[in-house]
Scaffold this active site. Sequence first.
Site, short mmCIF file in Angstrom:
data_model
loop_
_atom_site.label_atom_id
_atom_site.label_comp_id
_atom_site.label_asym_id
_atom_site.label_seq_id
_atom_site.Cartn_x
_atom_site.Cartn_y
_atom_site.Cartn_z
N LYS A 89 8.76 42.62 30.97
CA LYS A 89 7.64 42.00 30.24
C LYS A 89 6.34 42.32 30.98
CE LYS A 89 5.57 37.46 29.38
NZ LYS A 89 5.71 36.02 29.30
N GLU A 131 -2.56 25.46 29.73
CA GLU A 131 -1.46 25.69 30.67
C GLU A 131 -1.75 25.11 32.06
OE1 GLU A 131 0.12 29.61 30.57
OE2 GLU A 131 1.71 29.11 31.99
C1 LIG Z 1 -2.20 35.42 28.39
C2 LIG Z 1 -2.52 34.42 27.59
O1 LIG Z 1 -1.63 33.44 27.21
C3 LIG Z 1 -0.41 33.27 27.89
C4 LIG Z 1 -0.08 31.84 27.77
C5 LIG Z 1 0.57 31.34 26.67
C6 LIG Z 1 1.18 32.21 25.76
C7 LIG Z 1 1.21 33.54 26.00
C8 LIG Z 1 1.91 34.46 25.05
O2 LIG Z 1 2.54 33.98 24.09
O3 LIG Z 1 1.79 35.68 25.19
C9 LIG Z 1 0.68 34.14 27.23
O4 LIG Z 1 1.75 34.31 28.10
C10 LIG Z 1 -3.88 34.24 27.07
O5 LIG Z 1 -4.15 33.23 26.41
O6 LIG Z 1 -4.74 35.09 27.35
#
Ligand SMILES: C=C(O[C@H]1C=CC=C(C(=O)O)[C@@H]1O)C(=O)O
Length: 420
Positions: free
Chosen positions: A182, A227
Amino acid sequence: MSETSRTLPRLVVETTRVDDIRLLVPLLDSRHPLLWMRKGEGMAGAGEALRLEFSGENRFVDACETWREVARLARVTDPLQAPGTGLVAFGAFAFSATSGLISTLIVPEIVIGKRAGVYWITRITALSESGVPLAPPLPMPAARPLGAEYRLSLLPGQVKPDDYRASVEAAVSRIAAGELNKVVLARDLVGHLPAEADLRRTLTDLALGYPDCWTFAVDGLIGSSPETLVRVDHGTVSARVLAGTISRGRDAEADHDAAISLATSSKDLDEHRFAVASVVQSLQPHTRTLITSEIPFTLKLPNLWHLASDAEGILSDGSTSLDLIAALHPTAAVAGAPTATALAVIDELEPFDRGRYAGPVGWVGADGDGEWAVALRCAQIAENGDITAYAGAGIVAESDPERELIETKMKFRPIVEAFG
Ligand SMILES: C=C(O[C@H]1C=CC=C(C(=O)O)[C@@H]1O)C(=O)O
């Protein structure tokens, strides 16, 4: 640069309980706000009693050491002993060890706080070696009406939509080739803040629009993050891991379907699993018990749904919140898995310096307790008014470039609408 070598001033800190504080945002400086807030509660800062700056690979370790020394030297009167009372520093750290943007801890001269029906004011004075205040006392900030409304557009910066699709495609090939599992790829939007614009308007929009998120303003980095990277409170530790996203449905039924589809999507569950594993792996050596939910839950935000998992534990080694952000950063929610390969791929495929985007932002107290979010849904505002906003998406084997682009668009919404 390391702060550990310079002589640190002694801070005199006095917290006083006050009767009521209505709103925090109107108390802030309109161009240099200092704020940490969720659900209307939190802390507003004014002035700077001490600014500590860090950079490079050791930015977290240096910050931990320096903060311990600042706290050891400080004379603190704090009858409340609650989270955020007494000595605190607001902080924002760069995502990358090679970032050109400095990581900073800022101790305000005045902190005004509210939490769970308790209101307080903390005054912090830096003394010279001879024990004389380094600056005259700052007048107590008073609530001021917000400046005129303004609107500005944020437009694609270094990464245009086509570039983003291409880098997602490249990342998917690397994942298919077995190089990594990932990687989180971001893109940028840019704009310019007019000289007279009052940032408290933007913060008000963020705080009212996203009350369950951490609305923050630290050294020009402003945003509303859902988060929680880590929270340390009297020996307990907690975190909220997010990864996996879908847009909200147009009506109640479509919204319900969206949540179900997210909760059962193997692509999103995979993306989420890596993020949880990285947090557990980082926290485990510092905790006696660490509990995470077995299945993620769906977290509803005004613009989207996320897959979320909460982790809670008991600290086993006296780590401070700064020690733990050092251990946690960067999680797989903002870097990828395995971490080192993901960081190398980000370096290769993202043409910009992330600055403090996706780094830890929050506050730490004298005892090391504190609250830190991952700086998401945010923008950095330079002294000259230049704005750069960032949003990214976790790319896994099944990722589709167009859908990931749309996901970043949704993630930009809070900051684009707060400025627009
Ligand atoms: C990298 C980001 O979100 C992260 C946090 C929640 C969900 C995310 C996703 O679904 O990709 C990302 O991991 C951003 O908001 O720039």
